[in-house]
Design a protein around this motif. Structure first.
Motif, mmCIF file in Angstrom:
data_model
loop_
_atom_site.group_PDB
_atom_site.id
_atom_site.type_symbol
_atom_site.label_atom_id
_atom_site.label_comp_id
_atom_site.label_asym_id
_atom_site.label_seq_id
_atom_site.Cartn_x
_atom_site.Cartn_y
_atom_site.Cartn_z
ATOM 1 N N ASP A 1 11.183 -15.039 -40.086
ATOM 2 C CA ASP A 1 9.900 -14.556 -40.594
ATOM 3 C C ASP A 1 9.349 -13.526 -39.604
ATOM 4 O O ASP A 1 8.701 -13.900 -38.620
ATOM 5 N N PRO A 2 9.630 -12.245 -39.841
ATOM 6 C CA PRO A 2 9.187 -11.216 -38.891
ATOM 7 C C PRO A 2 7.671 -11.239 -38.678
ATOM 8 O O PRO A 2 6.903 -11.275 -39.627
ATOM 9 N N GLN A 3 7.292 -11.200 -37.433
ATOM 10 C CA GLN A 3 5.891 -11.181 -37.041
ATOM 11 C C GLN A 3 5.495 -9.754 -36.646
ATOM 12 O O GLN A 3 6.352 -8.912 -36.403
ATOM 13 N N PRO A 4 4.188 -9.476 -36.541
ATOM 14 C CA PRO A 4 3.758 -8.115 -36.179
ATOM 15 C C PRO A 4 4.395 -7.591 -34.890
ATOM 16 O O PRO A 4 4.755 -6.417 -34.807
ATOM 17 N N GLU A 5 4.584 -8.471 -33.891
ATOM 18 C CA GLU A 5 5.198 -8.006 -32.642
ATOM 19 C C GLU A 5 6.672 -7.621 -32.845
ATOM 20 O O GLU A 5 7.186 -6.737 -32.163
ATOM 21 N N HIS A 6 7.349 -8.245 -33.807
ATOM 22 C CA HIS A 6 8.733 -7.870 -34.118
ATOM 23 C C HIS A 6 8.755 -6.493 -34.782
ATOM 24 O O HIS A 6 9.582 -5.643 -34.440
ATOM 25 N N ASP B 1 6.532 -4.146 -34.492
ATOM 26 C CA ASP B 1 6.200 -3.155 -33.459
ATOM 27 C C ASP B 1 7.429 -2.834 -32.597
ATOM 28 O O ASP B 1 7.702 -1.662 -32.298
ATOM 29 N N MET C 1 15.748 -14.638 -36.330
ATOM 30 C CA MET C 1 14.520 -14.136 -36.948
ATOM 31 C C MET C 1 14.544 -14.506 -38.430
ATOM 32 O O MET C 1 15.410 -14.046 -39.172
ATOM 33 N N LYS D 1 7.133 -4.780 -42.228
ATOM 34 C CA LYS D 1 7.507 -6.192 -42.325
ATOM 35 C C LYS D 1 8.332 -6.418 -43.584
ATOM 36 O O LYS D 1 9.317 -7.159 -43.566
#
Length: 174
Positions: A10-15, A17, A8, A49
């Motif tokens: 660049d954390p994304q919104p699904e990460h 969550d 990981m 994030k």
């Protein structure tokens, strides 16, 4: 079973969550972080994030996917201040199989094996971890994988009305 480990960066919104779901899962709370009392145990957290990005400054995080579904994460940091044995060049590891669909399938074993390979590639030769004494499944797995107990920190975490020890374990990589 299609298992993938992806770093990981660049954390994304699904990460975000998923991390929030796992950090507040009643089954996982006693296993993933220490608590001093019932009030601390009952407290819920919100991960942003920005906080995940801050973690990436001193952790190497890997996401665990099973059949393209995010089911967990693992990470390591180098020479953190909470090491029991303050030996330079030591990786401290952590793993969370956050989704129940990923538990009991040997994924923890494969994930830690992968993490050990990454640590070795970074030129480190020692790993240390902590496991709460009531987490017998995890302790058994670590012992099976060659980790040995080096200390017990008494009264380390609260769960089910009492304080429990943190078992510190280490493994030397060849």
């Amino acid at each position: 079973m299609n298992l993938q480990f992806i770093r990981m960066l660049d954390p994304q919104p699904e990460h975000v969550d998923a991390f929030n779901r796992w950090e507040n899962d009643a089954e996982l709370i006693p296993l993933t972080r220490p608590h001093q009392d019932q009030v601390a145990f009952d407290r819920r957290v919100t991960v942003t994030k920005e906080e995940l990005l801050e973690r990436l400054e001193n952790h190497r995080h890997y996401l665990i996917y099973l059949d393209d579904q995010l089911i967990g994460e693992m990470n390591y940091m180098i020479d953190p201040p909470h090491l029991y044995s303050k030996e330079a060049g030591t990786a401290w590891i952590g793993i969370t199989i956050g989704e129940s669909t990923g538990r009991g399938k040997g994924i923890g074993y494969q994930a830690i094996t992968y993490l050990e390979e990454q640590i070795k590639e970074e030129g480190l030769n020692r790993i240390e971890l902590g496991v709460f004494e009531f987490n017998e499944k995890a302790e058994k797995l670590y012992r099976k994988m060659g980790y040995r107990e080096i200390a017990r920190l008494e009264g380390f975490t609260y769960w089910k009305g009492q304080m429990w020890s943190d078992i510190r374990m280490e493994k030397r990589l060849e």
